[in-house]
Design an enzyme around this catalytic site. Structure first.
Site, mmCIF file in Angstrom:
data_model
loop_
_atom_site.group_PDB
_atom_site.id
_atom_site.type_symbol
_atom_site.label_atom_id
_atom_site.label_comp_id
_atom_site.label_asym_id
_atom_site.label_seq_id
_atom_site.Cartn_x
_atom_site.Cartn_y
_atom_site.Cartn_z
ATOM 1 N N ASP A 21 0.826 -1.217 0.000
ATOM 2 C CA ASP A 21 0.000 0.000 0.000
ATOM 3 C C ASP A 21 0.857 1.264 0.000
ATOM 4 O O ASP A 21 1.984 1.260 0.503
ATOM 5 C CB ASP A 21 -0.913 -0.020 1.249
ATOM 6 C CG ASP A 21 -2.068 0.957 1.122
ATOM 7 O OD1 ASP A 21 -2.378 1.383 -0.002
ATOM 8 O OD2 ASP A 21 -2.662 1.298 2.161
ATOM 9 N N ASN A 69 -11.042 -2.371 -5.205
ATOM 10 C CA ASN A 69 -10.273 -1.482 -6.082
ATOM 11 C C ASN A 69 -10.945 -1.272 -7.447
ATOM 12 O O ASN A 69 -10.640 -0.301 -8.155
ATOM 13 C CB ASN A 69 -8.836 -1.996 -6.296
ATOM 14 C CG ASN A 69 -7.948 -1.873 -5.074
ATOM 15 O OD1 ASN A 69 -7.029 -2.667 -4.872
ATOM 16 N ND2 ASN A 69 -8.201 -0.867 -4.225
HETATM 17 C C1 IPE Z 1 -5.459 -2.619 -0.111
HETATM 18 O O1 IPE Z 1 -5.109 -1.286 -0.318
HETATM 19 C C2 IPE Z 1 -5.494 -3.351 -1.411
HETATM 20 C C3 IPE Z 1 -4.197 -3.542 -2.048
HETATM 21 C C4 IPE Z 1 -3.042 -3.240 -1.550
HETATM 22 C C5 IPE Z 1 -4.250 -4.156 -3.352
HETATM 23 P P1 IPE Z 1 -6.227 -0.139 -0.457
HETATM 24 O O2 IPE Z 1 -5.497 1.123 -0.644
HETATM 25 O O3 IPE Z 1 -7.200 -0.538 -1.500
HETATM 26 O O4 IPE Z 1 -6.935 -0.226 0.966
HETATM 27 P P2 IPE Z 1 -7.770 0.865 1.752
HETATM 28 O O5 IPE Z 1 -8.835 1.355 0.816
HETATM 29 O O6 IPE Z 1 -6.847 1.954 2.145
HETATM 30 O O7 IPE Z 1 -8.306 0.129 2.932
HETATM 31 C C1 IPE Z 2 -1.581 0.293 -3.325
HETATM 32 O O1 IPE Z 2 -1.375 1.660 -3.371
HETATM 33 C C2 IPE Z 2 -1.821 -0.309 -4.689
HETATM 34 C C3 IPE Z 2 -3.210 -0.687 -4.945
HETATM 35 C C4 IPE Z 2 -4.171 -0.675 -4.075
HETATM 36 C C5 IPE Z 2 -3.519 -1.131 -6.293
HETATM 37 P P1 IPE Z 2 -2.570 2.688 -3.400
HETATM 38 O O2 IPE Z 2 -2.968 2.921 -4.803
HETATM 39 O O3 IPE Z 2 -3.660 2.227 -2.494
HETATM 40 O O4 IPE Z 2 -1.883 3.992 -2.809
HETATM 41 P P2 IPE Z 2 -2.435 4.931 -1.665
HETATM 42 O O5 IPE Z 2 -2.838 4.067 -0.519
HETATM 43 O O6 IPE Z 2 -3.611 5.662 -2.245
HETATM 44 O O7 IPE Z 2 -1.304 5.832 -1.330
HETATM 45 MG MG MG Z 3 -4.038 2.437 -0.561
#
Ligand code: IPE
Ligand code: IPE
Ligand code: MG
Length: 247
Positions: A21, A69
């Site tokens: 993340d 997502n």
């Molecule tokens: C969790 O990250 C999913 C992945 C790393 C693929 P998110 O960024 O989607 O999670 P939330 O929304 O902050 O809980």
């Molecule tokens: C994790 O990074 C990757 C996916 C969930 C695909 P994020 O895209 O959630 O990045 P942040 O959490 O918004 O910084």
């Molecule tokens: Mg994230």
């Protein structure tokens, strides 16, 4: 003494799972669009996979795209699906060079056709590699998985293939998408968020959780070593008491 040397090879976790993340915030900090963060996350995947394989970790599961997502802006979803295909093409060599087998869990049928085909091809091509399995969680969420498993079992009961009395934890696990994969001993989440976000809820019942503020694109081998060292300092009691563990 290097960080790596502090790791006790005899008590390594067999399976490490990671919630990767922080890509979006990493990009934002640099004044770039979120996709830039996702692209730079690939380096962290490569480093982590190499480090894990070198140490002798047998399974590395990476949460790459959750069911939730799909609700992101269309542009970002498309870019992530495109990046998946690109990364598989580019990194297949890393998998071959390191003798790593690729696996995937999740509602894979919901992926765009070309992403799905590319993924399946890489899974087939690497199926004989046996140093480590890298499991990509794609269009994955734990509640989806548990409901899906329940449906499979219900069908089997309905068609008299199994009786209700046969249903126990082992049977249930055997119909999860992770049926061939042992539960993770260690779960890592980057980016300073303290939540699980619908990842492996069944499988992490007794996993050790490790949180780091590092944003995923900054995660490197040393960060994995630190997480493992932290894990090795813990006492895993599984509901028992310390004296029972240390006898
Ligand atoms: C969790 O990250 C999913 C992945 C790393 C693929 P998110 O960024 O989607 O999670 P939330 O929304 O902050 O809980
Ligand atoms: C994790 O990074 C990757 C996916 C969930 C695909 P994020 O895209 O959630 O990045 P942040 O959490 O918004 O910084
Ligand atoms: Mg994230």
């Amino acid at each position: 003494m290097e960080l790596k040397d502090k790791i006790d090879i005899k008590t390594l976790p067999n399976h490490i799972a990671i919630i990767m993340d922080g890509n979006g915030r990493w990009a934002k900090k640099r004044g770039k669009i979120r996709i830039f963060g996702h692209k730079n996350g690939v380096t962290a995947v490569r480093e982590t996979a190499e480090a894990a394989a070198e140490l002798g970790i047998k399974y590395l599961t990476l949460y790459a795209f959750s069911t939730e997502n799909w609700n992101r802006p269309k542009y970002e979803v498309n870019a992530l699906m495109h990046l998946l295909v690109q990364t598989i093409n580019k990194e297949i060599k890393t998998l071959h060079d390191n003798n790593i087998r690729l696996l995937a869990i999740g509602n894979l049928k919901s992926l765009p056709k070309n992403s799905y085909n590319e993924l399946m091809e890489a899974i087939n091509e690497t199926s004989r590699h046996d140093r480590m399995a890298m499991v990509l969680a794609l269009s994955y969420s734990s509640r989806w998985e548990i409901v899906n498993t329940t449906k499979i079992i219900a069908e089997k009961v309905k068609s008299n293939n199994i009786s209700i009395d046969d249903i126990d934890q082992n049977m249930f696990s055997s119909f999860l998408t992770t049926s061939s994969i042992p539960d993770p001993e260690l779960l890592i989440r980057t980016s300073g968020e303290y939540r699980i976000s619908n990842f492996l809820l069944w499988q992490i019942a007794y996993s050790e959780l490790y949180f780091t503020d590092k944003l995923w694109p900054d995660f490197r081998k040393e960060d994995l070593y630190e997480a493992i060292i932290d894990y090795q300092r813990r006492e895993r009691r599984f509901g028992m008491i310390s004296e029972q563990i240390n006898k």
